[in-house]
Design a protein around this motif. Sequence first.
Motif, PDB file in Angstrom:
ATOM      1  N   ILE A  70       4.242 -14.581  -3.206  1.00 13.92           N
ATOM      2  CA  ILE A  70       3.222 -13.547  -3.356  1.00 13.92           C
ATOM      3  C   ILE A  70       3.457 -12.740  -4.625  1.00 13.92           C
ATOM      4  N   THR A  71       2.371 -12.170  -5.152  1.00 13.16           N
ATOM      5  CA  THR A  71       2.472 -11.252  -6.284  1.00 13.16           C
ATOM      6  C   THR A  71       3.006  -9.918  -5.768  1.00 13.16           C
ATOM      7  N   LYS A  72       4.076  -9.439  -6.384  1.00 10.93           N
ATOM      8  CA  LYS A  72       4.739  -8.214  -5.911  1.00 10.93           C
ATOM      9  C   LYS A  72       4.381  -6.989  -6.751  1.00 10.93           C
ATOM     10  N   ASP A  73       4.095  -7.203  -8.034  1.00 10.95           N
ATOM     11  CA  ASP A  73       3.773  -6.116  -8.964  1.00 10.95           C
ATOM     12  C   ASP A  73       2.454  -6.428  -9.667  1.00 10.95           C
ATOM     13  N   SER A  74       1.683  -5.387  -9.984  1.00  8.57           N
ATOM     14  CA  SER A  74       0.428  -5.588 -10.703  1.00  8.57           C
ATOM     15  C   SER A  74      -0.096  -4.256 -11.221  1.00  8.57           C
ATOM     16  N   GLU A  75      -1.092  -4.329 -12.088  1.00 13.42           N
ATOM     17  CA  GLU A  75      -1.728  -3.125 -12.607  1.00 13.42           C
ATOM     18  C   GLU A  75      -2.779  -2.585 -11.636  1.00 13.42           C
ATOM     19  N   SER A  76      -3.118  -3.376 -10.617  1.00 15.09           N
ATOM     20  CA  SER A  76      -4.104  -2.962  -9.615  1.00 15.09           C
ATOM     21  C   SER A  76      -3.556  -3.270  -8.229  1.00 15.09           C
ATOM     22  N   VAL A  77      -3.754  -2.352  -7.288  1.00 14.18           N
ATOM     23  CA  VAL A  77      -3.288  -2.602  -5.923  1.00 14.18           C
ATOM     24  C   VAL A  77      -4.024  -3.776  -5.291  1.00 14.18           C
ATOM     25  N   PHE A  95      -1.925 -13.288   4.372  1.00 15.06           N
ATOM     26  CA  PHE A  95      -1.970 -12.321   3.266  1.00 15.06           C
ATOM     27  C   PHE A  95      -3.395 -12.101   2.748  1.00 15.06           C
ATOM     28  N   GLY A  96      -4.333 -12.970   3.159  1.00 18.62           N
ATOM     29  CA  GLY A  96      -5.727 -12.790   2.757  1.00 18.62           C
ATOM     30  C   GLY A  96      -6.558 -12.010   3.740  1.00 18.62           C
ATOM     31  N   LEU A  97      -6.012 -11.678   4.910  1.00 19.31           N
ATOM     32  CA  LEU A  97      -6.751 -10.893   5.897  1.00 19.31           C
ATOM     33  C   LEU A  97      -7.060  -9.491   5.366  1.00 19.31           C
ATOM     34  N   ALA A  98      -8.211  -8.960   5.762  1.00 18.38           N
ATOM     35  CA  ALA A  98      -8.587  -7.604   5.334  1.00 18.38           C
ATOM     36  C   ALA A  98      -7.546  -6.588   5.784  1.00 18.38           C
ATOM     37  N   SER A  99      -7.025  -6.759   6.987  1.00 18.91           N
ATOM     38  CA  SER A  99      -6.015  -5.825   7.492  1.00 18.91           C
ATOM     39  C   SER A  99      -4.735  -5.905   6.670  1.00 18.91           C
ATOM     40  N   SER A 100      -4.363  -7.119   6.255  1.00 13.21           N
ATOM     41  CA  SER A 100      -3.170  -7.288   5.419  1.00 13.21           C
ATOM     42  C   SER A 100      -3.376  -6.684   4.043  1.00 13.21           C
ATOM     43  N   ARG A 101      -4.577  -6.890   3.481  1.00 10.06           N
ATOM     44  CA  ARG A 101      -4.863  -6.332   2.157  1.00 10.06           C
ATOM     45  C   ARG A 101      -4.760  -4.798   2.190  1.00 10.06           C
ATOM     46  N   ALA A 102      -5.262  -4.207   3.270  1.00 13.73           N
ATOM     47  CA  ALA A 102      -5.203  -2.745   3.403  1.00 13.73           C
ATOM     48  C   ALA A 102      -3.757  -2.277   3.527  1.00 13.73           C
ATOM     49  N   TYR A 103      -2.945  -2.996   4.307  1.00 11.00           N
ATOM     50  CA  TYR A 103      -1.534  -2.639   4.475  1.00 11.00           C
ATOM     51  C   TYR A 103      -0.801  -2.716   3.138  1.00 11.00           C
ATOM     52  N   LEU A 104      -1.002  -3.795   2.402  1.00 12.10           N
ATOM     53  CA  LEU A 104      -0.310  -4.001   1.130  1.00 12.10           C
ATOM     54  C   LEU A 104      -0.703  -2.928   0.112  1.00 12.10           C
ATOM     55  N   ALA A 105      -1.998  -2.588   0.082  1.00 15.55           N
ATOM     56  CA  ALA A 105      -2.464  -1.568  -0.862  1.00 15.55           C
ATOM     57  C   ALA A 105      -1.856  -0.205  -0.543  1.00 15.55           C
ATOM     58  N   SER A 106      -1.798   0.127   0.740  1.00 14.98           N
ATOM     59  CA  SER A 106      -1.295   1.450   1.123  1.00 14.98           C
ATOM     60  C   SER A 106       0.213   1.561   0.970  1.00 14.98           C
ATOM     61  N   ASN A 107       0.913   0.426   0.931  1.00 16.05           N
ATOM     62  CA  ASN A 107       2.376   0.455   0.814  1.00 16.05           C
ATOM     63  C   ASN A 107       2.882   0.127  -0.583  1.00 16.05           C
ATOM     64  N   SER A 108       1.980   0.018  -1.554  1.00 15.26           N
ATOM     65  CA  SER A 108       2.374  -0.229  -2.939  1.00 15.26           C
ATOM     66  C   SER A 108       2.642   1.093  -3.641  1.00 15.26           C
ATOM     67  N   ASN A 109       3.673   1.129  -4.446  1.00 14.90           N
ATOM     68  CA  ASN A 109       4.053   2.343  -5.164  1.00 14.90           C
ATOM     69  C   ASN A 109       3.628   2.251  -6.628  1.00 14.90           C
ATOM     70  N   GLY A 110       3.258   3.389  -7.220  1.00 18.19           N
ATOM     71  CA  GLY A 110       2.960   3.417  -8.649  1.00 18.19           C
ATOM     72  C   GLY A 110       1.722   4.222  -8.967  1.00 18.19           C
ATOM     73  N   VAL A 111       1.489   4.412 -10.279  1.00 16.03           N
ATOM     74  CA  VAL A 111       0.319   5.148 -10.761  1.00 16.03           C
ATOM     75  C   VAL A 111      -0.503   4.245 -11.677  1.00 16.03           C
ATOM     76  N   THR A 112       0.087   3.797 -12.780  1.00 18.07           N
ATOM     77  CA  THR A 112      -0.616   2.878 -13.691  1.00 18.07           C
ATOM     78  C   THR A 112      -0.215   1.430 -13.441  1.00 18.07           C
ATOM     79  N   ARG A 113       0.956   1.233 -12.839  1.00 16.55           N
ATOM     80  CA  ARG A 113       1.401  -0.100 -12.433  1.00 16.55           C
ATOM     81  C   ARG A 113       1.998   0.014 -11.039  1.00 16.55           C
ATOM     82  N   PHE A 114       1.647  -0.940 -10.188  1.00 14.99           N
ATOM     83  CA  PHE A 114       2.008  -0.834  -8.785  1.00 14.99           C
ATOM     84  C   PHE A 114       3.013  -1.922  -8.400  1.00 14.99           C
ATOM     85  N   GLY A 115       3.908  -1.573  -7.493  1.00 12.82           N
ATOM     86  CA  GLY A 115       4.906  -2.513  -7.007  1.00 12.82           C
ATOM     87  C   GLY A 115       5.045  -2.415  -5.498  1.00 12.82           C
ATOM     88  N   LEU A 116       5.386  -3.546  -4.885  1.00 12.25           N
ATOM     89  CA  LEU A 116       5.532  -3.592  -3.438  1.00 12.25           C
ATOM     90  C   LEU A 116       7.013  -3.671  -3.092  1.00 12.25           C
TER      91      LEU A 116
END
Length: 412
Positions: free
Chosen positions: A272-279, A320-341
């Motif tokens: 899985i992608t762990k870091d990105s510029e967008s959640v 990891f493609g479920l809507a519920s999973s996407r919401a969990y991953l977005a809410s648990n990612s840290n960062g402002v301009t770049r996000f990490g899980l």
Amino acid sequence: MLPKGWSIVQLKDVLTRVAKPVVVDATAEYREIGIRSHGKGVFHKPPITASALGDKRVFHVVPNALVLNIVFAWEQAVAVTSEQEVGMIASHRFPMYVPKEKRCDVEYLRQFFCTPRGKELLELASPGGAGRNKTLGQSEFEKLRISMPSFLEQKRIRDVLCTWDRAINATEKLLANSRLQRSAVVEMCVSGKKSYHGGPDQWTESTIGEVATVLVSNVDKKSQSDERQVLLCNYTDVYYNDRITANMKFMEATATDAQIEKFTLHKGDVVITKDSESVDDIGVAAYVHDEVDGLVCGYHLAVIRPNLSEVNPVFLQAVFGLASSRAYLASNSNGVTRFGLPIGAIKEMPIRIPSIDEQNRIAAMLSFCTDEISCLVQDLAALKLQKKELLSKLFSGKRRVNVLYADKEAQA
């Protein structure tokens, strides 16, 4: 040397600029057009009121006209208007040109400006720096000199290329539909809303860390002389593919013995992608379909290695493609301009799983969907390559077309 029957012309000799100003009615609504870059055509903007237009100069859209966005013409923002745009408006940044009688075909010119040579000429007519400073000079555009075949040959070339465009558009629609269908299968079956054997109450609640080993890679793209050569599975390899397969082209890099031992990918792993510029791009998953010798997981990725007696990797990837999973991953990612899980968040991610037999049935259906998508992706790539080769040959005169077809059409 010009091909037989071709001539060099200035665009002003084959095109006429049209500009029909709109007298704005204060009580009316208007629809503006826009032009996509890279020759991808006209799009229609939402309705706008006269007051929202303000003092902006706008013009009636004329059908069958070559139209450019002068701000992004250098990026091949060029299109041809149709009857669908009749009644719409365009700002002064979208000059329109109609063909002089039997001198040129505007669709031929649009296709020409999608070639490397056409892009080069648009850049020449767009002086200035990068981005919005590279504005098309309309007088410079009209003075551009291009080599053109006869009007009939232009029409025949247009027809040939439009055939490829129709095939490309149809394949793109099929691909988009197949991806939507797969997403629907994921939401229905992987979430437990539809069950093949037993009800949702027979699914068990768990976490990723309880059914899989989670490894966060630290292998970068740099090559060091004191390290061993490896193939690197990069962020884009995961982001753009559902599967990691042996026929993919991987980057060559180096890694330490310890990194190779820990992060070598094996068939059945999920990456899985762990870091990105967008959640939204966090937690995009692919599973390793083939055993690839020397393939190591790269930086900004995490390996999810499932206990295969409990979890099917295709099923796990789909989780990891479920809507519920996407919401969990977005809410648990840290960062402002770049996000990490964080690794802890990955391990604690909730997962509901049915029996391994049920997972295998779901995985088989998902694999069928993925096979269909893969075939369409290959078909689309082949069509685009064929068109690219045709553009090069037809607009250079290296390949000629039979004008009898166009001649009969003109006489009809």
